[in-house]
Design a protein around this motif. Structure first.
Motif, PDB file in Angstrom:
ATOM      1  N   GLU B 915       5.497 -20.101 -21.385  1.00  0.00           N
ATOM      2  CA  GLU B 915       5.102 -18.996 -22.226  1.00  0.00           C
ATOM      3  C   GLU B 915       4.110 -18.058 -21.281  1.00  0.00           C
ATOM      4  N   LEU B 916       3.595 -18.515 -20.074  1.00  0.00           N
ATOM      5  CA  LEU B 916       2.901 -17.700 -19.270  1.00  0.00           C
ATOM      6  C   LEU B 916       3.704 -17.227 -17.971  1.00  0.00           C
ATOM      7  N   SER B 917       4.841 -16.915 -18.066  1.00  0.00           N
ATOM      8  CA  SER B 917       5.881 -16.408 -17.210  1.00  0.00           C
ATOM      9  C   SER B 917       5.914 -17.234 -15.763  1.00  0.00           C
ATOM     10  N   ARG B 918       5.501 -18.571 -15.823  1.00  0.00           N
ATOM     11  CA  ARG B 918       5.430 -19.187 -14.479  1.00  0.00           C
ATOM     12  C   ARG B 918       6.804 -20.085 -14.639  1.00  0.00           C
ATOM     13  N   ASP B 919       7.898 -19.496 -14.558  1.00  0.00           N
ATOM     14  CA  ASP B 919       9.098 -20.534 -14.863  1.00  0.00           C
ATOM     15  C   ASP B 919       9.328 -21.556 -13.637  1.00  0.00           C
ATOM     16  N   GLU B 920       9.040 -20.854 -12.472  1.00  0.00           N
ATOM     17  CA  GLU B 920       9.394 -21.681 -11.355  1.00  0.00           C
ATOM     18  C   GLU B 920       8.442 -23.091 -11.462  1.00  0.00           C
ATOM     19  N   GLU B 921       7.200 -22.799 -12.079  1.00  0.00           N
ATOM     20  CA  GLU B 921       6.313 -24.080 -11.952  1.00  0.00           C
ATOM     21  C   GLU B 921       7.048 -24.976 -13.186  1.00  0.00           C
ATOM     22  N   ALA B 922       7.413 -24.250 -14.348  1.00  0.00           N
ATOM     23  CA  ALA B 922       7.962 -24.829 -15.322  1.00  0.00           C
ATOM     24  C   ALA B 922       9.052 -25.688 -15.042  1.00  0.00           C
ATOM     25  N   ILE B 923       9.989 -25.207 -14.131  1.00  0.00           N
ATOM     26  CA  ILE B 923      11.247 -25.763 -13.855  1.00  0.00           C
ATOM     27  C   ILE B 923      10.732 -27.097 -12.934  1.00  0.00           C
ATOM     28  N   GLN B 924       9.640 -26.987 -12.127  1.00  0.00           N
ATOM     29  CA  GLN B 924       9.018 -27.888 -11.145  1.00  0.00           C
ATOM     30  C   GLN B 924       8.588 -29.341 -12.176  1.00  0.00           C
ATOM     31  N   VAL B 925       7.956 -28.876 -13.228  1.00  0.00           N
ATOM     32  CA  VAL B 925       7.635 -29.800 -14.124  1.00  0.00           C
ATOM     33  C   VAL B 925       8.569 -30.570 -14.802  1.00  0.00           C
ATOM     34  N   LEU B 926       9.316 -29.556 -15.251  1.00  0.00           N
ATOM     35  CA  LEU B 926      10.612 -30.284 -16.248  1.00  0.00           C
ATOM     36  C   LEU B 926      11.403 -31.318 -15.440  1.00  0.00           C
ATOM     37  N   GLY B 927      11.482 -30.625 -14.172  1.00  0.00           N
ATOM     38  CA  GLY B 927      12.285 -31.666 -13.149  1.00  0.00           C
ATOM     39  C   GLY B 927      11.645 -33.218 -12.877  1.00  0.00           C
ATOM     40  N   GLN B 928      10.537 -33.042 -12.655  1.00  0.00           N
ATOM     41  CA  GLN B 928       9.659 -34.117 -12.825  1.00  0.00           C
ATOM     42  C   GLN B 928      10.173 -35.383 -13.919  1.00  0.00           C
ATOM     43  N   ILE B 929      10.355 -34.698 -15.156  1.00  0.00           N
ATOM     44  CA  ILE B 929      10.762 -35.466 -16.180  1.00  0.00           C
ATOM     45  C   ILE B 929      11.973 -36.375 -16.138  1.00  0.00           C
ATOM     46  N   LEU B 930      13.070 -35.553 -15.489  1.00  0.00           N
ATOM     47  CA  LEU B 930      14.450 -35.889 -15.228  1.00  0.00           C
ATOM     48  C   LEU B 930      14.291 -37.068 -13.899  1.00  0.00           C
ATOM     49  N   ARG B 931      13.358 -36.958 -13.080  1.00  0.00           N
ATOM     50  CA  ARG B 931      13.306 -37.848 -11.919  1.00  0.00           C
ATOM     51  C   ARG B 931      12.542 -39.095 -12.392  1.00  0.00           C
ATOM     52  N   ASN B 932      12.082 -39.133 -13.717  1.00  0.00           N
ATOM     53  CA  ASN B 932      11.271 -40.377 -14.142  1.00  0.00           C
ATOM     54  C   ASN B 932      12.331 -41.072 -15.138  1.00  0.00           C
ATOM     55  N   PRO B 933      13.080 -42.388 -14.444  1.00  0.00           N
ATOM     56  CA  PRO B 933      13.968 -43.165 -15.387  1.00  0.00           C
ATOM     57  C   PRO B 933      13.391 -43.549 -16.521  1.00  0.00           C
ATOM     58  N   ALA B 934      12.122 -43.694 -16.620  1.00  0.00           N
ATOM     59  CA  ALA B 934      11.546 -44.367 -17.635  1.00  0.00           C
ATOM     60  C   ALA B 934      11.613 -43.611 -18.883  1.00  0.00           C
ATOM     61  N   TRP B 935      11.788 -42.126 -18.565  1.00  0.00           N
ATOM     62  CA  TRP B 935      11.845 -41.228 -19.630  1.00  0.00           C
ATOM     63  C   TRP B 935      13.151 -40.877 -20.229  1.00  0.00           C
ATOM     64  N   LYS B 936      14.067 -41.743 -19.724  1.00  0.00           N
ATOM     65  CA  LYS B 936      15.485 -41.360 -20.176  1.00  0.00           C
ATOM     66  C   LYS B 936      15.678 -41.301 -21.728  1.00  0.00           C
ATOM     67  N   GLY B 937      16.634 -40.628 -22.323  1.00  0.00           N
ATOM     68  CA  GLY B 937      16.693 -40.392 -23.723  1.00  0.00           C
ATOM     69  C   GLY B 937      16.165 -39.246 -24.179  1.00  0.00           C
ATOM     70  N   LEU B 938      15.831 -38.893 -25.337  1.00  0.00           N
ATOM     71  CA  LEU B 938      15.032 -37.907 -26.142  1.00  0.00           C
ATOM     72  C   LEU B 938      14.296 -36.949 -25.051  1.00  0.00           C
ATOM     73  N   ASP B 939      13.426 -37.602 -24.273  1.00  0.00           N
ATOM     74  CA  ASP B 939      12.696 -36.801 -23.401  1.00  0.00           C
ATOM     75  C   ASP B 939      13.385 -36.079 -22.144  1.00  0.00           C
ATOM     76  N   HIS B 940      14.401 -36.632 -22.070  1.00  0.00           N
ATOM     77  CA  HIS B 940      15.218 -36.056 -20.714  1.00  0.00           C
ATOM     78  C   HIS B 940      16.117 -34.875 -21.446  1.00  0.00           C
ATOM     79  N   ALA B 941      16.650 -35.367 -22.748  1.00  0.00           N
ATOM     80  CA  ALA B 941      17.204 -34.378 -23.533  1.00  0.00           C
ATOM     81  C   ALA B 941      16.364 -32.967 -23.694  1.00  0.00           C
ATOM     82  N   LYS B 942      15.117 -33.110 -24.023  1.00  0.00           N
ATOM     83  CA  LYS B 942      14.272 -32.106 -24.259  1.00  0.00           C
ATOM     84  C   LYS B 942      14.082 -31.341 -23.078  1.00  0.00           C
ATOM     85  N   ALA B 943      14.015 -32.104 -21.848  1.00  0.00           N
ATOM     86  CA  ALA B 943      13.729 -31.564 -20.436  1.00  0.00           C
ATOM     87  C   ALA B 943      15.079 -30.648 -20.178  1.00  0.00           C
ATOM     88  N   HIS B 944      16.281 -31.247 -20.442  1.00  0.00           N
ATOM     89  CA  HIS B 944      17.304 -30.247 -20.046  1.00  0.00           C
ATOM     90  C   HIS B 944      17.237 -29.087 -20.758  1.00  0.00           C
TER      91      HIS B 944
END
Lengths: 374, 1027
Positions: B915-944
């Motif tokens: 929303e703040l047009s800081r997409d690079e940072e957004a990608i960074q944060v969302l990428g972090q979700i994908l790197r955490n296996p504990a959040w597999k499932g819906l959270d990974h889906a939403k992150a995608h």
């Protein structure tokens, strides 16, 4: 309220800002209700002797000194019964001599030999009546040369009561320095004998009679001794009296000592209240040492040993070995090191203390309180 | 130093001598030709100007008056004249002549009138000739034999000073003692004698013997200011200092006068003596003394002015004594004053640094800081930078003065002169961030220095360590393990970070869920660092890993070892709790209870009592000993409910209320079911035999809470079912009547008997918990906790009672009361206000952050605050509101990354950054979700989904399509999310002009419309692509 830990003139002003606040003197020394030396009666310059003194005047004529009236001499004349003359004491060509007793030289010899009792007995009748006339300038009379030896003898001999009686009759405001030195000895003697009431009277008399500068010249040293003897109350009266001085440096010093005394009595708030009247001092200030002492003692009163040590150690390194308050400083610093757990430093300091001041009451107090192995 | 000319002051004696001259001599112009009377007249005349000029006449007269007594005065005067000549010329030959004539005098007139005078002068002449033994000999005779007090005392004093001057101070001690004993009434002389004695004893290495005399060195006495004496003290002090005899050294130093003091003293003394000499009759003995004193003082002043200033050396020595004797405070000030007073001294930097070190030693941070800043202000001071700069940084960090810290660090880092210093600064800054759990800042700072100073060791090493650690703490396990593996590869055990990294690497692998690798690394760590402080925690991890692969005995052994290797109460508790779980898994529930009880007993108030009691109760629960469970839980609650910071009791309360209610309902419904089965034969038959009816019943409100054990018996347990399903009597095919039942048949009575036993069983179960009804417990606690002092008990009781009610309870406490409430109560009460007073509610959550930073409720509070501000931002769309929300999610994602069970906060953060047009940072944060296996499932889906959207906004359509496609393929079960993925993928492909792909995707979507038609995206797709 933060305490002012130290000043380092070459350091940043920021440090100064974070420390003891520079309270404006919203409260004057008057409002602090500091204890003061009580008022005592001072000798009058109008009196009549119970027995006139035979004197010789400028022309070697014998006359009788009857007393004084408003600071002038009352003389009567043996050949003119009932007639009296009022003579100013400092007139040109005015010379007045008391007759010395028979065997005066022999008495002086006794004095030189230290036989003070014989000297005092022999000179008492001649010397004592002169006490009230000592406002006559020394160059105009032999009164002083007779009296001062007598006075010194009774002070030295420790005849406290006799000395005090004479002291009360002496015009202290007009006496030369030698007398003041003797009065200081007398005060010490009274402290030594623990006649503190007498000490208080003497100090009150001197405070009322001497110039402020003269009194201050002896008073702080005397107060150091009073503290060493445990009489902080009387020391506090000295400081309280001088705290009213118009001289800002003297007033500052007195307030610092008054704050110190208050801290000794464990009234930390009271002490801080007093010390808040004094601005932050720098090392170059005349009263800086006293300032460090007062803040250090305040630290102890506030159970802040570290703050106490900070200031007292600074005072320590700035004080010469012959300062009259140095033994007390040794005591306080040794206590501080001990209480802060630095036993090595405490022992080292106490050892030095015992070498420098082996008889000092502060050392004995430290040894009693801390049972060290000195 | 004492070497003043003895002759000069005797010139005045000319006048005295004149009176001795024989008046019978005749005046003559030529000496040989003149009569005695003339010579005498001439002599008188010449003596008025100079004794030296008169000497030829005197020599002539001596010659003429051979063997006559008149010669006596001339011999004396000739001696004097030579001494005068020496005074003017400094020619020793003159003195030798003086000695010769004085000796002739003593030889010819041993009882002469002037014999004392002659001996006195002869001694002086010998002294000037530096023949000290002879000088002392003649002074000794004068001192012992003269009848004149002035000669005696002067001889004694000069003899004493000669002992000092001639380096025979030790030999002079007996004489010094004589002088000292004779000086009791003369403080000046007493001080002098004390000074001599001190010098004598010091020369004799008897430093202890000086002690009684030191006290006489106070006052304004010349002896104390004598430069030679002061130098003796200083040198002796130095000798003692070198021998580490600091007590004696400082004694001597204490009495040394500074050069300036001595000069001032002599200037005043000279002025006084000059005045005094004017009023003393030149013919008097007193004149000899005063004039001698004056000349001596002048000589000493001149001498001391020649000496290099030694004040700084003296003060430095004293300061060092303070330091060596641990008189740290005095040492501190002594060095501060050296620094202040001698700014030009070559060692001024050492002075300042020593003062700083002493301040550190004392722990006086304010002073240390002031001194460190003073050091930093001196451009030329660099020698101790490595200690001072990091020290100052640590002080700023300790006081949480961020701006000062960063200014210092950034200034230094601009061009670091010393990479070791820089490395320490990195440590300070990163530690600073760690204290505030600002892991993102650790990462940014350490990455910055790592990238700027590659290979600049040890700065690079520190930066790599901290960046690796930050990844771990931010739950970025992949980066963490990569980074740490490289670190381990690059450095050895010499590195201060090696041990920690070796351990954290295992944690990172654990985070990556590379269990075998993690276990191997933890074991390597334990083997490599058996004494490590981290071992306890490592053993915990090893236990967990072993447990996860079923090695329960091994795991138990590891858990048991935890307390041996750590004092950390949290790890000890975790170990015990895990051990209890494993024991339970191993079928040893009583041992598990024993372990927990032993733990509670051993650690008492230090133990996590709520948790321990909770676990004991739950073991009982699993054993079906519900009464025991609620008994121990109710006791624990009663004991711990009043402790505001005993946060775990809130969890205990919550589970107590929830579980008791659940059991109560379950038992009631179970008994009701059993009752119907007993009473209603038709129902019994239908329920037990009609699976469809059975299923419907169990899904209905009546059946859903039925005890699972009962449900199992009634539905699946064949043996039991066989006992309660009545045997249907077979009909006689001929008569159509029921045939008699065989022995194995189940009659209605038998079934009812079984069911009745079951009913009794459940009645007993219900009875076992009846007395622990939460309403009872908490009503009682509420009433006993009515005193204001037990407000906490009351609050928690209210919370529990509120939980019992299906209705939302009214607010119980005002803001002031809640300010002191336990955090769980605040969360509970805040929820009541959240809808109606969102802004005011934020204050309540803030209380938790401020007052209970270590409670689990912080996470809830932060989430609530994040959600509240997120809602506001969604409504307003204002950047500042988004940023406010972001601040909360930043904290959650940084501090709770390792604890977050879901990726909600990360997702929201990604959304806000978008929303703040800081997409690079957004990608960074969302990428972090994908790197955490504990959040597999819906959270990974939403992150995608969010990643695809972010890339799409950036115009990176290929990447966007990739994420949408992976989501569609891999996470098909999450209809809502997948539906959005189809929508955005269609738009993306369309923008990529992939018309055929769009068409295929639409077709694919249609095939799944049965599942996706109820999703939010469906109408949008339908509208655009006409499904």
């Amino acid at each position: 309220m933060h305490s002012r830990p130290y000043n380092l003139p070459r350091f940043s002003a920021a440090l100064i800002c974070c420390v003891w606040s520079l309270c404006a003197t919203a409260t004057s020394a008057q409002d602090l209700n500091l204890p003061r030396l009580p008022q005592v009666a001072t000798p009058s310059d109008t009196f009549t002797l119970s027995k006139p003194i035979a004197i010789t005047d400028t022309n070697k004529n014998t006359q009788l000194l009857v007393g004084m009236e408003n600071g002038q001499l009352r003389l009567s004349f043996p050949n003119m019964p009932g007639a009296e003359a009022i003579v100013p004491i400092d007139g040109d060509e005015f010379i007045i001599s008391a007759q010395v007793p028979a065997g005066y030289n022999r008495l002086l010899n006794e004095y030189q030999l230290g036989n003070l009792g014989t000297f005092i007995t022999g000179l008492q009748e001649t010397a004592e009546p002169l006490a009230g006339f000592l406002m006559i300038p020394p160059e105009n009379t032999n009164f002083h040369s007779i009296f001062i030896r007598y006075y010194e003898a009774i002070v030295t001999a420790g005849r406290l009561e006799d000395a005090a009686k004479l002291t009360n009759r002496m015009p202290w405001g007009q006496l030369p320095q030698e007398y003041i030195a003797l009065s200081e000895r007398l005060v010490y003697r009274s402290i030594e004998d623990r006649e503190f009431q007498q000490t208080q009277k003497l100090l009150s008399l001197l405070f009322q009679s001497l110039t402020e500068e003269s009194f201050a010249g002896i008073a702080f040293r005397v107060a150091d001794t009073l503290r060493a003897e445990g009489n902080h109350e009387l020391a506090a009266m000295v400081y309280g009296s001088l705290a009213l001085s118009e001289d800002s440096i003297l007033r500052q010093k007195s307030l610092l000592w008054a704050g110190y005394s208050r801290a000794v009595s464990k009234d930390a708030d009271g002490a801080r209240n007093i010390l808040n009247q004094v601005q932050v001092l720098e090392r170059s200030d005349e009263n800086f040492l006293t300032y460090c002492l007062a803040l250090g003692r305040l630290g102890y009163a506030e159970d802040n040993i570290s703050d106490g040590l900070r200031h007292l150690s600074r005072a320590m390194v700035l004080t010469a070995v012959d300062a009259t308050f140095k033994p007390e400083l040794y005591y306080l610093l040794s206590v501080g090191y001990w209480e802060s757990g630095n036993r090595i430093a405490a022992d080292r300091l106490a050892k030095e203390f015992s070498i420098f001041y082996p008889e000092n009451p502060w050392l004995k107090k430290y040894q009693a309180d801390y049972a060290n192995t000195l | 130093m004492n070497n003043y000319p003895y002759t000069r002051f005797l010139a005045l004696l000319v006048l005295i001598a004149q009176s001795f001259i024989c008046t019978s001599l005749q005046a003559q112009s030529n000496l040989d030709d003149k009569s005695d009377a003339q010579l005498v007249a001439e002599l008188k005349k010449r003596m008025e100007t100079s004794l030296i000029e008169a000497r030829p006449i005197m020599l002539e007269l001596v010659e003429r008056l051979k063997d006559k007594p008149e010669r006596e005065s001339y011999l004396f005067l000739i001696g004097l004249s030579y001494q005068d000549e020496f005074a003017e010329s400094s020619n020793n030959q003159s003195l030798t002549m003086a000695v010769e004539y004085y000796n002739r005098y003593l030889n010819d007139f041993p009882a002469g009138n002037r014999v004392d005078f002659v001996r006195f002068n002869l001694a002086g002449a010998y002294a000037d000739l530096q023949n000290y033994d002879e000088a002392i000999k003649f002074y000794q005779v004068t001192y012992r034999r003269s009848n004149n007090a002035v000669y005696r005392s002067e001889s004694r004093n000069r003899m004493a000073s000669l002992y000092i001057r001639s380096g025979q101070a030790s030999a002079g001690v007996p004489l010094f003692l004589e002088v000292f004993n004779a000086a009791l009434l003369n403080p000046e002389l007493r001080a002098q004698a004390a000074a001599w004695l001190i010098q004598g004893y010091l020369a004799n290495n008897q430093s202890d013997a000086i002690v009684p005399y030191l006290r006489y060195l106070a006052g304004r006495y010349e002896a104390i200011y004598d430069p030679a004496f002061n130098i003796t003290l200083l040198k002796s002090g130095d000798d003692l200092f070198e021998k580490k005899d600091y007590d004696q050294a400082i004694l001597l130093y204490s009495f040394v006068k500074g050069r300036g003091e001595i000069i001032r003293f002599y200037e005043v003394l000279i002025a006084e003596l000059q005045q005094k000499v004017r009023y003393v009759s030149p013919e008097s003995d007193q004149f000899i003394v005063v004039d001698g004193q004056l000349k001596a003082a002048e000589a000493r002043l001149a001498a001391v002015k020649e000496i290099r200033a030694y004040n700084v050396d003296l003060k430095w020595r004293i300061a060092r004594v303070y330091k060596e004797t641990k008189r740290t405070w005095e040492s501190l000030w002594a060095f501060v004053h050296l620094y202040e007073d001698f700014p030009e001294h070559e060692h001024v930097e050492d002075f300042l640094f020593t003062a700083y070190s002493e301040a550190i030693e004392i722990g006086d941070d304010t002073m240390a800081e002031a001194l460190a800043e003073a050091y930093m202000a001196e451009d030329s001071f660099i020698k101790y930078e490595a200690q001072v700069i990091p020290g100052l940084a640590r002080m700023y960090a300790d006081d949480r003065r961020y701006e000062k810290l960063m200014k210092l660090v950034n200034d230094y880092m601009q061009a670091p002169k010393n990479f070791s210093v820089a490395a320490q600064l990195v440590n300070v800054v990163c530690s600073y961030y760690m204290v505030g759990a600002e892991y993102q800042n650790v990462r940014e700072f350490a990455e910055g220095t790592r990238d700027r100073f590659a290979s600049k060791e040890p700065l690079y090493e520190a930066s790599r360590y901290w960046s690796g650690l930050s990844y771990l703490l931010l739950a970025d396990y992949v980066r963490a393990s990569n980074s740490m593996a490289l670190f381990i590869d690059a450095y050895s055990r010499q590195s201060v970070f090696y041990e920690d990294t070796y351990y954290r690497y295992a944690v990172a692998l654990f985070g990556e869920q590379k269990m075998a690798d993690a276990e191997a690394q933890f074991i390597r760590f334990v083997d490599t660092y058996p004494q490590s402080n981290l071992r306890g925690e490592a053993e915990l991890y090893v236990g967990d890993l072993m447990r996860s692969r079923g090695a329960l005995e091994d795991a138990a052994s590891r858990y048991r070892s935890v307390p041996q290797f750590t004092d950390n109460a949290a790890f000890i508790a975790k170990g015990v709790f895990a051990l209890a779980e494993v024991l339970e898994e191993l079928g040893q529930p009583q041992e598990a209870v024993d372990e927990l009880e032993a733990y509670a007993k051993k650690y008492g108030q230090e133990a996590q009592l709520s948790e321990a009691y909770y676990r004991i109760g739950m073991i009982f629960d699993r054993l079906g000993r519900l009464g025991d469970r609620f008994q121990i839980h109710s006791m624990a609650i009663k004991e711990l409910i009043g402790n505001v910071s005993g946060y775990a009791v809130d969890e205990l309360i919550r589970s107590y209320v929830t579980d008791h209610g659940r059991y109560e309902t379950s038992f009631a419904d179970s008994l009701k079911l059993i009752g119907r089965l007993v009473d209603d034969a038709a129902f019994r038959k239908k329920f037990l035999t009609d699976r469809s009816h059975q299923y419907q019943f169990m899904q209905s409100a009546e059946g859903i809470y039925v005890d699972k054990e009962l449900a199992y018996l009634l539905i699946r347990d064949r043996a039991f079912r066989n006992k309660i399903i009545e045997t249907e009597p077979k009909l006689d095919p001929e008569t159509g009547k029921p045939l008699p039942l065989n022995d194995a048949a189940v009659t209605e009575a038998m079934a009812i008997k079984e069911l009745s036993e079951l009913e009794e069983f459940f009645e007993s179960k219900a009875a076992s918990i009846a007395s622990y009804a939460p309403k009872l417990l908490f009503s009682e606690l509420l009433s006993t906790g009515s005193d204001s002092e037990e407000l906490i008990q009351r609050m928690r009781s209210h919370m529990a009672l509120d939980m019992l009610s299906a209705e939302t309870a009214p607010p119980r406490y005002d803001w002031d009361e809640l300010a002191i409430a336990p955090p769980a109560v605040i969360i509970w009460e805040a929820a009541k206000h959240r809808e109606t007073r969102p802004e005011a509610t934020k204050e309540l959550y803030q209380i938790i952050l401020d007052k209970h930073p270590y409670s689990n409720s912080v996470y809830d509070a932060l989430l609530a605050l994040g959600d509240l501000t997120f809602d506001t931002a969604q409504q307003t769309g204002v950047d500042e509101d988004w940023r406010e929300a972001l601040r909360y999610y930043d904290v959650i994602t940084e501090r709770f990354a390792l604890r977050s069970k879901t990726a909600t906060a990360h997702l929201r953060k990604g959304r806000i950054l978008s929303e703040l047009s800081r997409d690079e940072e957004a990608i960074q944060v969302l990428g972090q979700i994908l790197r955490n296996p504990a959040w597999k499932g819906l959270d990974h889906a939403k992150a995608h989904l969010e990643l695809g959207r972010a890339y799409r906004r950036q115009g990176k359509l290929d990447e966007a399509h990739g994420f949408f496609e992976r989501l569609i393929v891999a996470y098909g079960g999450y209809a809502e999310t997948v539906s959005w993925a189809y929508y955005y993928d269609m738009l993306t492909l369309e923008a990529m002009n992939e018309t055929e792909s769009v068409r295929q995707l639409v077709e694919e979507y249609k095939t799944r419309s049965a599942v996706l038609s109820n999703t939010e995206a469906y109408p949008l797709i339908d509208e655009k692509y006409a499904l």
